[in-house]
Motif scaffolding. Sequence first.
Motif, short mmCIF file in Angstrom:
data_model
loop_
_atom_site.label_atom_id
_atom_site.label_comp_id
_atom_site.label_asym_id
_atom_site.label_seq_id
_atom_site.Cartn_x
_atom_site.Cartn_y
_atom_site.Cartn_z
N UNK A 113 0.81 -1.21 0.00
CA UNK A 113 0.00 0.00 0.00
C UNK A 113 0.85 1.26 0.00
N UNK A 114 0.19 2.42 -0.05
CA UNK A 114 0.93 3.69 -0.12
C UNK A 114 1.55 4.12 1.20
N UNK A 115 1.11 3.50 2.32
CA UNK A 115 1.56 3.97 3.62
C UNK A 115 2.97 3.45 3.93
N UNK A 116 3.85 4.39 4.27
CA UNK A 116 5.21 4.05 4.70
C UNK A 116 5.47 4.80 6.01
N UNK A 117 5.69 4.04 7.07
CA UNK A 117 5.85 4.66 8.39
C UNK A 117 7.31 4.61 8.81
N UNK A 118 7.83 5.79 9.16
CA UNK A 118 9.22 5.92 9.56
C UNK A 118 9.28 6.73 10.85
N UNK A 119 10.12 6.29 11.77
CA UNK A 119 10.34 7.05 12.99
C UNK A 119 11.84 7.21 13.19
N UNK A 120 12.30 8.45 13.15
CA UNK A 120 13.72 8.74 13.30
C UNK A 120 14.03 9.43 14.63
N UNK A 121 13.06 9.46 15.54
CA UNK A 121 13.27 10.08 16.86
C UNK A 121 13.70 9.00 17.85
N UNK A 122 14.92 9.05 18.34
CA UNK A 122 15.39 7.99 19.26
C UNK A 122 14.53 7.89 20.51
N UNK A 123 14.24 6.64 20.90
CA UNK A 123 13.51 6.28 22.12
C UNK A 123 12.03 6.64 22.07
N UNK A 124 11.55 7.19 20.97
CA UNK A 124 10.13 7.55 20.89
C UNK A 124 9.25 6.31 20.92
N UNK A 125 9.56 5.32 20.07
CA UNK A 125 8.74 4.11 20.01
C UNK A 125 8.83 3.31 21.31
N UNK A 126 10.01 3.26 21.91
CA UNK A 126 10.15 2.53 23.17
C UNK A 126 9.28 3.15 24.25
N UNK A 127 9.32 4.48 24.35
CA UNK A 127 8.49 5.17 25.34
C UNK A 127 7.02 4.96 25.07
N UNK A 128 6.64 4.94 23.82
CA UNK A 128 5.23 4.75 23.46
C UNK A 128 4.76 3.36 23.84
N UNK A 129 5.58 2.36 23.57
CA UNK A 129 5.22 0.98 23.92
C UNK A 129 5.11 0.82 25.43
N UNK A 130 6.05 1.39 26.16
CA UNK A 130 6.06 1.27 27.61
C UNK A 130 4.84 1.94 28.23
N UNK A 131 4.45 3.10 27.69
CA UNK A 131 3.35 3.86 28.28
C UNK A 131 1.98 3.38 27.82
N UNK A 132 1.89 2.81 26.62
CA UNK A 132 0.58 2.48 26.06
C UNK A 132 0.09 1.09 26.43
N UNK A 133 0.98 0.12 26.56
CA UNK A 133 0.55 -1.26 26.76
C UNK A 133 0.92 -1.79 28.12
#
Length: 221
Positions: A113-133
Amino acid sequence: MEPTAPPARRTRRAVLLVPALLAAAAVAFLAQRPLGRRGGWTGWVGTVNGVVFLAAAALPVAVLVVWALARRRRAAGVGAGWARRSALAEVGLVYGTVPWVWMILLPGADPGGPRRRVNLVPLHDIAEVVSAGPPVTAVVQVVGNMLVFAAFGFLAPVRFAALASVWRVLALGAAGSVLVETAQYVLRLDRVSSVDDVLLNAVGAALAALASRRWWRGRAA
């Protein structure tokens, strides 16, 4: 004539090998149960359960390859200890890395599909996973990412003197992770290409190299 292993050592190896094979058989049995509901090869090569099943089922083959490589090298005049260690390291590198890379290259819900997801901010995804789940989910995701190149980090310095350095393993783990994340983006797999995955993959490889340091630190010089 090559000296044979003492009976006590052979017995100890058999005692360790048999439970490992039984555990692999149990994992393969549990992993394949949902696969019957998937049609064709999709369930076997396109799902996490399928990859786990194939990896567990391949363990006896991996053991046989280690034995054959070591035997061939001993016949060529290589010392028995190094023949076994090098064969185990080479097969373990492949067996312990390919299934993880395979799993993280599985497509998401909308591949192509057309969606391409990129995250270049260090520790952003880790913090999101820790806080959300729940904490268990966060631990599984973090540890899972650290295990992707752990076999490489543990065994590559043992096998290759040029890699007998934690910093070199860290750099190669990061490079391999960048390649995988780039492949996720280029192939439009509908997965997040994240700098946090690169950090966790590289750190996992470096920690594994530290864990095996007693077997390679003499070669670092």
